[in-house]
Each structure stands twice: as C-alpha cells, then as structure tokens.
Design a protein around this motif. Structure first.
Motif, mmCIF file in Angstrom:
data_model
loop_
_atom_site.group_PDB
_atom_site.id
_atom_site.type_symbol
_atom_site.label_atom_id
_atom_site.label_comp_id
_atom_site.label_asym_id
_atom_site.label_seq_id
_atom_site.Cartn_x
_atom_site.Cartn_y
_atom_site.Cartn_z
ATOM 1 N N GLY A 1 0.883 -0.986 0.035
ATOM 2 C CA GLY A 1 -0.157 0.232 -0.104
ATOM 3 C C GLY A 1 0.929 1.289 0.087
ATOM 4 O O GLY A 1 2.038 1.196 -0.195
ATOM 5 N N ASN A 2 0.374 2.400 0.122
ATOM 6 C CA ASN A 2 0.996 3.702 0.032
ATOM 7 C C ASN A 2 1.515 4.073 1.581
ATOM 8 O O ASN A 2 2.316 4.915 1.674
ATOM 9 C CB ASN A 2 0.127 4.869 -0.567
ATOM 10 N N GLU B 1 -8.422 2.235 7.980
ATOM 11 C CA GLU B 1 -7.848 3.476 8.600
ATOM 12 C C GLU B 1 -8.285 5.039 8.290
ATOM 13 O O GLU B 1 -8.075 5.807 8.823
ATOM 14 C CB GLU B 1 -6.269 3.512 8.357
ATOM 15 N N ASP C 1 -12.353 4.064 2.382
ATOM 16 C CA ASP C 1 -11.326 3.742 1.223
ATOM 17 C C ASP C 1 -11.652 2.186 0.774
ATOM 18 O O ASP C 1 -10.397 1.701 0.466
ATOM 19 C CB ASP C 1 -10.021 3.719 1.992
ATOM 20 N N ASP D 1 -7.817 -2.794 6.010
ATOM 21 C CA ASP D 1 -7.413 -1.380 5.877
ATOM 22 C C ASP D 1 -8.365 -0.051 6.076
ATOM 23 O O ASP D 1 -8.613 0.641 5.216
ATOM 24 C CB ASP D 1 -7.029 -1.412 4.373
ATOM 25 N N CYS E 1 -4.134 -13.333 10.064
ATOM 26 C CA CYS E 1 -3.479 -13.321 8.528
ATOM 27 C C CYS E 1 -4.358 -13.888 7.866
ATOM 28 O O CYS E 1 -4.692 -15.295 7.931
ATOM 29 C CB CYS E 1 -1.835 -14.032 8.859
HETATM 30 N N1 LIG Z 1 -4.851 -9.210 7.266
HETATM 31 C C1 LIG Z 1 -4.157 -9.559 6.209
HETATM 32 N N2 LIG Z 1 -3.745 -10.784 5.877
HETATM 33 C C2 LIG Z 1 -2.752 -10.848 4.920
HETATM 34 N N3 LIG Z 1 -2.332 -9.962 4.290
HETATM 35 C C3 LIG Z 1 -2.476 -8.656 4.577
HETATM 36 C C4 LIG Z 1 -3.551 -8.497 5.719
HETATM 37 N N4 LIG Z 1 -3.543 -7.265 5.784
HETATM 38 C C5 LIG Z 1 -3.011 -6.411 4.904
HETATM 39 N N5 LIG Z 1 -2.187 -7.396 4.129
HETATM 40 C C6 LIG Z 1 -1.252 -7.198 3.088
HETATM 41 O O1 LIG Z 1 -0.616 -6.016 3.240
HETATM 42 C C7 LIG Z 1 -0.974 -5.326 2.145
HETATM 43 C C8 LIG Z 1 -1.080 -3.941 2.772
HETATM 44 O O2 LIG Z 1 -1.959 -3.654 3.619
HETATM 45 P P1 LIG Z 1 -2.833 -2.356 3.631
HETATM 46 O O3 LIG Z 1 -3.630 -2.067 2.341
HETATM 47 O O4 LIG Z 1 -3.902 -2.657 5.050
HETATM 48 O O5 LIG Z 1 -1.927 -1.302 3.873
HETATM 49 P P2 LIG Z 1 -1.718 0.242 3.479
HETATM 50 O O6 LIG Z 1 -0.368 0.642 3.770
HETATM 51 O O7 LIG Z 1 -2.645 0.892 4.595
HETATM 52 O O8 LIG Z 1 -2.440 0.405 2.156
HETATM 53 P P3 LIG Z 1 -3.342 1.845 1.415
HETATM 54 O O9 LIG Z 1 -2.208 2.854 1.014
HETATM 55 O O10 LIG Z 1 -3.833 1.332 0.591
HETATM 56 O O11 LIG Z 1 -3.781 2.486 2.689
HETATM 57 C C9 LIG Z 1 -2.160 -5.681 1.555
HETATM 58 O O12 LIG Z 1 -2.406 -5.315 0.125
HETATM 59 C C10 LIG Z 1 -2.002 -7.031 1.624
HETATM 60 O O13 LIG Z 1 -1.265 -7.508 0.607
#
Ligand SMILES: Nc1ncnc2c1ncn2[C@@H]1O[C@H](COP(=O)(O)OP(=O)(O)OP(=O)(O)O)[C@@H](O)[C@H]1O
Ligand SMILES: Nc1ncnc2c1ncn2[C@@H]1O[C@H](COP(=O)(O)OP(=O)(O)OP(=O)(O)O)[C@@H](O)[C@H]1O
Lengths: 396, 396
Positions: A40-41, A250, A231, A248, A112
């Motif tokens: 993600g970002n 947040e 989001d 996600d 997970c």
């Molecule tokens: N509960 C989970 N189990 C397995 N993989 C996960 C889980 N949560 C997140 N991930 C992995 O981590 C990555 C990033 O998670 P997430 O989208 O929550 O992060 P982010 O940095 O907040 O992203 P964004 O920029 O979209 O807000 C996901 O795309 C996924 O591949």
C-alpha cells in the motif's frame, strides 16, 4: 514501549514479549518466518508464520511509505483499530479478526489472511471467483446497520462521531486527493501522458463539474449518516475462492453511505475501462453489489430501532427505505465518478491500467474513465435506478 | 472542589476563594448581594452584585430543575462553556462574556446582563425595542461562518464534532421533546385542554406529517453543517434597549443551520398566534432576522476559505451561496413548524399564551399554532423565498 519502526528482527522480539500472540504462532521464535508484504502507500505490513498459526502485523510509519517526505501522524493505526472494533461483530466473517492493538507502537496484530490475494491483483490476473461483490454489498449494509441513526439510538452515532472525528490526517487526504486535486493544477498530481493532457486540463476549468464536485465535498463533510470504511477500493479487499475480506479501515469516518459504495463501484468500473473485454464480469459484479447491499439493508432496517424513523409504522418504513436507497444511489454515483477520475490522474493511481497493452489503448482507457467519471458526477442527481447508473457507465 | 449544589451563602464563599472574580465585584463579601433568578427548566442561576461590578453564576444541577425526578448529567455546563468559547470571538458583543468555568462545580461565571430582560418576557409585556432580530440574524450568520465547512478548513469542524458529540443528554431532549413526543401519546406531554384534544390526537396518527418529521430528525442528526446554539428561542435571549444578547448555549451541537433559525422564528410566530394584534411587529422581526442573516452570511462567505467551495471562483460562489441559503430556508421552515407544535403541546410550553384573555381565545391561538406548524413541516421543501415562509405563517 516507546514507538520505533519495526523490522523483521525487532518484530520477532516484540512478539516474543507478547505471550498470547506468540502462542498463536506456536513453536519457538526461531521457528517463525517473517516477511514484509507492504504494497500500500502508507504502512508497513509483516506476515508472520509459525508452526501452529500465522499473524499479520501492520505498523503505521510517521510518514507516507511511498513518499517519505510527506509526514503522516501515527494515530491512523488507532482509527483502523477502532474501525475494526466498531464493525467486527456486524460484518463477521467479512473482515480479519483483530487480535491486539498496541497504542504506543501504533501496531495492529490481526488474523493473517492466507492464501488470500488482494482483489485488485486477482482481477488483473483474471483469477477471481465471480460473485465476490455480494459479500461486499452485505458488508456495507451490515456496517451501515451497525452505525446509522436509522437503526441505532442516536447516542451510538454520537459516540462514533466523537471517536472518529479526530481522524483528520486521513480525511484530509480524501478531501484533497479525491475531492480537490484532480480538478486543479497541483504538484501532487503526476504529469499525465501528453495525449491525455488536454483532457486533464479541461477538468481544471470545468465550472459545472466544479460545482457538482463541491456538492460532493459538502456531502462528504456534512452528511454524517453512518461509519464509513473510507477507502473501500479493490486494493482494500482480499479474497480466496469465496472467502472475501475487507481490510485497511484507517480512513474510517462518519460520512455519507454512498461514499463507500461509490469508491467500490468506481474501482470496478475502472477495471472495465482498462479491460473492455471484462465488461460482462464487471456489470455482473456491480449488479451483485447493489442487489446484495439493498436486499440486506431492506432486511436489516425493516425493524427500525433508531431515532430517525421512530414515528413510522412498517408500511411507511418501506417507503422511507426506498427513498433512502435512492439517495444513497445518487451519492454512490457521484463518488463513483470522483474515484474514477482521481484513480486515473491523481496522486494514487491504479495498476489496472497495466492491462492495456499499447500506449494508445491505455490513453483510450484513461480517457474513457475520465469521461464516464465526469458524467457520473454531473448526472448523479438524476439517477433513480441501478440501470440508470449502469447506462451512465456504458455497461447497461 | 468536589461538586455540591450551591446556595447563596456557599456561592459567596466560593467567590471569596476566587480572587479574580471577587475583584470584579469589589468591596468585601459582606458588601455583595446574591439573588437567585433561575427561571429556566434546567439550572440554577445567581446574580451577584458588588460595589464595583456584578457576575452571573450558572450551575448545573444533577436533575432537571423543574422536574427533580428527571436526572440530567452535570456535563451540560461544560458544553455551554465550550459553546461560548467556540463562538465568542465571532459573535462579540452579542453574547455575555465568560469569565470562568469550574469543571468540578459545573459552574459558569459570566458577565451579568443588567438591567437586561429576557426577550420573551419583554415581548409579552410589550416592552421590546423593534429590530432586535437584526442582531439575532447577525449572530447566527457569524457563528455559522466561524464553524462551517464552507468557511473553515475541515479540521476545524472535525474538532467541533469531537468536542460536542458527547452532549448527548441535551441532544436526547431535542430528539425526543421536539422531534418525537408531540406526535405520539407520551406521558411527558401535559394533558391538553379538552377543546384541543382532537387536534392533538390528530397529530398522533398523521402519517404524512410523521414522514416529514422523520426527515427533519434525519436532517438534525445527519446534516452536521455548523455549530448550533441548539435552543435559540426568545427565552434564550436577553435585551435592554438595543443591546441584544444570546445566552444559554448548553444544547450546542453540530447540526443543520436551519435548526437555530427555525427555533427562533418559531417562537416569534408563536407570539403572533398568542397576540394576533402584534402580527405586524412579528412579521417585521422575522423579515429583519432573515435579511440580516442572509446579508451577513453573503458578506462573510464571499471569500470562501473552507474546503467545500475550494474549487469555486467568485461568480460561482455567489450562485452556490444562493442555493445554500434556499436549503437553509427550507430547513428553517421545517424546524420552525416543529418548534411551534412542541411549544404548544409538548413538555416545555411557552408563556406567550398567557396573553390570551379567555380560554376560548387561548385554544384558538394554540390551534392556529398547530395548524401553521403542521403546514410548515409539510410544505418546507417547496419554500424558496422568505415570502413563501411568511405566507405559510399567514403573515404575508
Ligand atoms: N490481514 C491480512 N492478512 C494478510 N495480508 C494482509 C493483511 N492485511 C494486509 N495485508 C497485506 O498487506 C498489504 C498492505 O495492507 P494495507 O492495504 O492494509 O496497507 P496500507 O499501507 O494501509 O495500504 P493503503 O495505502 O492502500 O492504505 C495488503 O495489500 C495485503 O497484501
Ligand atoms: N448572563 C446573564 N446575566 C443576567 N441574567 C442571566 C444571565 N444568564 C441567565 N440569566 C437569567 O437566568 C435565567 C436562566 O438562565 P438560562 O436560560 O441560561 O437557564 P436554563 O436553566 O439553562 O434555562 P433553559 O431551561 O431555558 O435551558 C435567564 O432567564 C435570565 O433571567
């Protein structure tokens, strides 16, 4: 423990100190494998595997992960934890379980999801099991039911307003990146390819469009209908076969229900722009989303329970509900259009366009997304049925 | 100091311990005169006179003052203090200055308005100086400008949402006493005189009305446009000649701007129902209110400054503003109707009806208020000008 940025080795230590979590993994710390999967970002995400179980550990960084010069308060992790707690019971099993939140490390430890894949990636690889949108429609309906003034005593929504109003750093991203920047010259917008430049510049001076975008900004900030995920795009959903999960949260904030719906549908519609051969699939998913969302909401709201419809009897509630759904559909249409535009020319663009095999087809796909997005924003107030929306998307 | 209920003598001690406040009074404690003037429903109010100056001390009781069996959290005093602080700079000099807030005693110490009189009392005694509504219109416009998404960065409104969302005890009063109880059998509603009973009962089964009231409940809870006073009736205003002040902001909450406007105009319109000979005065005051409110708001919002109209240029802002004002007028109409009904048959009725000299004329006045109130609620969506509103009030 005062905050520091975790890496694989310090996370291993941290987990060792948390017996409940270590117990879920089983074995000894030396038996665990930890890999970073951040894609993600914003945040760092680690997946930890042990002999017995696995964990997902997500930690906020003091800046945007992909733009370290852009500071970002750590508290966003707190809002994600609050969001999961506020909705978990209602949406179960469509979200990962939160095992622990560390409010000094700004770290979430959750279920997970494995061998799940991010929905956007699966869509791009053409590996989805159709019908996933049914779960997402239910998810949104159930979180609306759990948090809206219609179904809950107003004190519940007031508590949510108080709990999430402080999430301003991420709401500022929405206010700017979705609702403002794409419609003005802005250094955060990546430079578009030359062929698309006239289309992008036209958006900067499109006064009727600006008026409609302003109305949506007003809806976003003023219409505090229910707790939003905030989001809900295809990158915030993971799936494996028919197990579909929303991650996600947040960006959570009280807002207009059509915001979550619109972001989700906007990302589906973008996929159809990038991959015109998949229009049938996307039309079916959009339909599945809206049908399951409305069916679930009709069932859940039948009994009322909140202050807003307190004076209505069952017959009247049916009529109120249908009007309510039309209002949500109109908001959905507008926010869908916004998402299509901002994900095409704004700061955070989508990988779906990598499906376009030539520069020309990519420009064509983007132009189409801009055209449809603009039309959705301008026509939102005239939409009364899903068919109207699909027609505006050229999917009917 | 842990909370206890003050009387004149303990208040004298308390003031003695607060040198700044004692200094404002001057002289020795034995030179001070303290008298209780509580005439509202909820709190105890003392006016303290010293050789140099005077103070108004308002303390929350753990129950409704006029209904001791009805518990009421002390925190309402905190919200009144926050409201004064959030609006003081913008509305000065149209509110009393807050000198001190004691968050353990739930006690506000503020400027003593003297020889001011409560506006409702002055209206009833026919002692007002016409044009007072000009100040009230400015007051509402200025507090809107200080707190809305249109004129402030959204982070400011988010802070206000968080600061006032906890004011649920008083918001519950609004949700129930204004927006629900008058339209259903409810033990809190005083029994109406026999001649009015059919009118009251008709409101209990009026389905189109219930639908419209539900929409207003939805507006009240969902449309968080700006910080409201929340109880802006003629009993929350004090005046002496042309010095007009708004007091008693304990109902403050983020909500639809038309709520404050509607409550104020509703109380004026009620006065005209009770005293038909004063229709001319009331029509002029309603007009003065709306003109000063809209004139002030047009001036203040011309420059924008908030996130909602960020994309608009000056010409477009003018158009947006006119639409915005129509939306406020429609909300005003609906909430005005609600206030007329609830102040006529609900828990907290108004003294204006004492102007009716016979039981028959009083019933007639009340029936008229109910009829006008109902019409305003049902017709709100069709109102586009002040003349429309005045016509519905039979004042045009
Ligand atoms: N509960 C989970 N189990 C397995 N993989 C996960 C889980 N949560 C997140 N991930 C992995 O981590 C990555 C990033 O998670 P997430 O989208 O929550 O992060 P982010 O940095 O907040 O992203 P964004 O920029 O979209 O807000 C996901 O795309 C996924 O591949
Ligand atoms: N600043 C002031 N200066 C002089 N008198 C005041 C002041 N504030 C309040 N009063 C007097 O005290 C009375 C009660 O005050 P206020 O309306 O704030 O109390 P309340 O119990 O909260 O009323 P309500 O039931 O309407 O909410 C007023 O009607 C007025 O006579």
């Amino acid at each position: 423990m005062p905050y520091f940025t975790l890496d694989a080795s310090s996370l291993q230590h941290w987990l060792t100190d948390h017996a409940d979590l270590a117990f879920r993994l089983g074995g000894d710390p030396s038996d665990w494998t930890i890999r970073e999967v951040s894609d993600g970002n914003l945040n760092t995400v680690f997946l930890v595997d042990g002999p017995v179980g696995s964990l997902c550990c997500k930690q906020a960084l003091p800046h945007v992960r992909v733009a370290p010069e852009w500071p970002m308060p750590l508290e966003r992790a707190l809002y994600e934890a609050r969001y999961i707690r506020a909705t978990a019971e209602a949406v179960r099993p469509a979200a990962p379980e939160l095992y622990f939140y560390d409010d000094e490390m700004f770290l979430l430890v959750m279920e997970c999801l494995t061998p799940h894949e991010v929905l956007r990636t699966a869509l791009i690889r053409d590996e989805v099991q159709p019908g996933f949108s049914t779960t997402i429609g239910q998810y949104v309906a159930r979180s609306v039911h759990a948090t809206s003034w219609i179904s809950q005593p107003f004190e519940h929504g007031s508590k949510l307003l108080a709990d999430f109003a402080g999430n301003t750093a991420l709401t500022r991203i929405t206010v700017d990146l979705i609702l403002t920047d794409p419609f003005r010259p802005c250094s955060r917008n990546p430079a578009p390819e030359a062929a698309l430049l006239p289309d992008v510049e036209a958006l900067h001076t499109d006064k009727p469009l600006h008026r409609a975008v302003g109305s949506l900004q007003d809806r976003f900030l003023t219409a505090r209908q229910a707790l939003l995920h905030g989001d809900l795009h295809t990158g915030s959903i993971m799936q494996h076969k028919d197990d579909v999960r929303v991650i996600d949260g947040e960006f959570a904030t009280m807002g207009p229900i059509g915001f979550d719906c619109g972001l989700y549908l906007g990302n589906l519609a973008l996929h159809a722009c990038a991959a015109p051969n998949k229009r049938g699939l996307i039309e079916a998913e959009i339909t599945a989303f809206w049908n399951s969302f409305t069916t679930e909401l009709r069932t859940l709201l039948k009994t009322g329970g909140g202050d807003v419809w307190a004076l209505s009897d069952e017959a009247q509630r049916e009529e109120l509900l249908e009007n309510f759904l039309i209002g949500i559909l109109q908001d959905t249409t507008g926010f869908c259009g916004l998402e299509m535009i901002r994900r095409t020319i704004g700061f955070a663009q989508v990988a779906d366009y990598t499906l376009c095999t030539t520069p020309e087809s990519r420009t064509e796909a983007r132009r189409k997304a801009l055209t449809i997005g603009r039309r959705l924003i301008l026509e939102a107030a005239n939409v009364a049925t899903l068919e109207n929306l699909l027609a505006l998307m050229l999917l009917a």
